[in-house]
Design an enzyme around this catalytic site. Structure first.
Site, mmCIF file in Angstrom:
data_model
loop_
_atom_site.group_PDB
_atom_site.id
_atom_site.type_symbol
_atom_site.label_atom_id
_atom_site.label_comp_id
_atom_site.label_asym_id
_atom_site.label_seq_id
_atom_site.Cartn_x
_atom_site.Cartn_y
_atom_site.Cartn_z
ATOM 1 N N GLU A 19 0.817 -1.095 0.299
ATOM 2 C CA GLU A 19 -0.050 0.010 -0.508
ATOM 3 C C GLU A 19 0.717 1.437 -0.154
ATOM 4 O O GLU A 19 0.026 2.265 0.864
ATOM 5 C CB GLU A 19 -1.037 -0.195 1.584
ATOM 6 N N HIS A 68 -2.420 1.660 8.981
ATOM 7 C CA HIS A 68 -3.553 0.207 8.150
ATOM 8 C C HIS A 68 -3.605 0.105 9.642
ATOM 9 O O HIS A 68 -2.792 -1.180 8.963
ATOM 10 C CB HIS A 68 -3.039 0.886 6.469
ATOM 11 N N HIS A 117 -6.965 -3.859 10.194
ATOM 12 C CA HIS A 117 -7.571 -5.280 9.818
ATOM 13 C C HIS A 117 -8.730 -5.161 11.131
ATOM 14 O O HIS A 117 -8.065 -6.201 11.434
ATOM 15 C CB HIS A 117 -7.078 -6.362 8.834
ATOM 16 N N GLU A 157 -16.921 10.238 23.361
ATOM 17 C CA GLU A 157 -15.770 11.033 23.224
ATOM 18 C C GLU A 157 -15.728 11.015 21.408
ATOM 19 O O GLU A 157 -14.598 11.797 20.598
ATOM 20 C CB GLU A 157 -14.785 9.779 23.572
ATOM 21 N N HIS A 217 -12.395 -4.222 4.178
ATOM 22 C CA HIS A 217 -10.926 -4.333 4.338
ATOM 23 C C HIS A 217 -10.523 -4.165 5.713
ATOM 24 O O HIS A 217 -9.758 -4.855 6.730
ATOM 25 C CB HIS A 217 -10.474 -4.377 3.154
HETATM 26 O O1 2HA Z 1 -1.026 -6.155 4.562
HETATM 27 O O2 2HA Z 1 -3.209 -4.542 5.075
HETATM 28 O O3 2HA Z 1 -3.818 -4.251 2.372
HETATM 29 C C1 2HA Z 1 -0.757 -6.243 2.980
HETATM 30 C C2 2HA Z 1 -2.505 -4.728 3.570
HETATM 31 C C3 2HA Z 1 -2.786 -4.912 1.931
HETATM 32 ZN ZN ZN Z 2 -4.986 -4.299 4.311
#
Ligand code: 2HA
Ligand code: ZN
Length: 279
Positions: free
Chosen positions: A123, A147, A149, A177, A218
């Protein structure tokens, strides 16, 4: 100071990776992190890189589609593609890359890290395009892009309409909050193939307005000034999403909630600008 990994920004980077791992945000190689170095941090890093030969110049985007000219010459510390967050503190030099961009902002070379080979996160394009937007919008204050998940937020993307408004209202309504921490709201990107230019463009466009952008089915991208705030946003939004999913799973219709007047009053009290379109 002897080692590159002793630098304060590197230690904070590694610490965020450990916290994210403990939170369960990073199954296998899931998620990625990047940090945009200040000039002072570049100056502090240079002497600790002496004797190392930079890697070859390489396209930022494997297809050669991405350039961030306003960040030409800037340095970024990023997690490596296919590397596990869990291993960043265990073997930092194999798991992360200190990258320098060329003047066009279309190519990078590795100055430190990726000891056993590899490339920066898949990414990287999204990270750099987000950095470009945030650097401009914040006058250089926003330097962390994170980023992950987180499970409840991903679950939410199956049952809450994929609009900025629906996500902002649902998350704000769970905890008082929330409108204090993200008064600007939250952006939502529909499902897209990860790792490419399309999702990078869609995300960076929303980053003009928001500090947090959901990727449907995602995960979440957070932009912040500090590592603490990046993780703080990720954790707050995931906790709020967990509450949304608990309420939905209860099978009961909520009897109450926070009103638009309530959100406005919070904005007034805490100095956040609550956008009218969310009321
Ligand atoms: O590690 O999180 O979006 C890979 C990802 C791709
Ligand atoms: Zn990801």
């Amino acid at each position: 100071m002897k080692n590159y990994t002793d630098l304060p920004y590197v230690r904070e980077f590694v610490r965020l990776c450990d916290i994210g791992d403990r939170q369960g945000f990073h199954e296998r190689n899931g998620g990625n992190l990047s940090y945009h170095l200040s000039d002072a941090e570049i100056r502090a890093s240079r002497p600790l890189l002496r004797g190392r030969r930079p890697g070859p110049w390489t396209d930022v985007d494997p297809k050669g589609d991405v350039a961030v000219p306003s960040l030409g010459g800037h340095w970024f510390l990023v997690t490596g593609s296919g590397k596990f967050f869990r291993n960043v503190s265990w073997d930092t030099e194999a798991s992360v890359a200190l990258c320098e961009l060329d003047e066009s902002g279309a190519h990078y070379r590795v100055l430190w890290g990726l000891r056993d080979g590899g490339r920066p996160t898949s990414e990287f394009s999204s990270h750099l395009m987000n950095h470009e937007v945030k650097f401009r919008a914040s006058g250089g204050a926003m330097r962390v892009i994170y980023h992950a998940h987180p499970a409840s937020l991903i679950a939410m993307t199956y049952v809450v309409p994929l609009t900025d408004r629906a996500f902002t209202r649902a998350l704000w309504n769970t905890m008082t909050e929330c409108p204090v921490i993200f008064p600007e709201g939250i952006g939502v990107v529909k499902w897209m193939v990860p790792g490419g230019r399309e999702v990078a463009v869609a995300t960076s466009k929303l980053m003009e307005r928001y500090n947090n952008v959901v990727w449907a089915h995602h995960g979440l991208f957070c932009a912040a000034d500090t590592f603490d705030n990046a993780m703080g946003q990720m954790e707050t939004i995931e906790k709020a999403a967990r509450i949304v999913m608990m309420i939905l799973s209860s099978g009961r219709k909520p009897l109450t909630g926070i009103t638009s007047e309530g959100f406005l009053a919070i904005g007034k009290m805490y100095g956040g600008k609550i956008p009218r379109r969310f009321l």
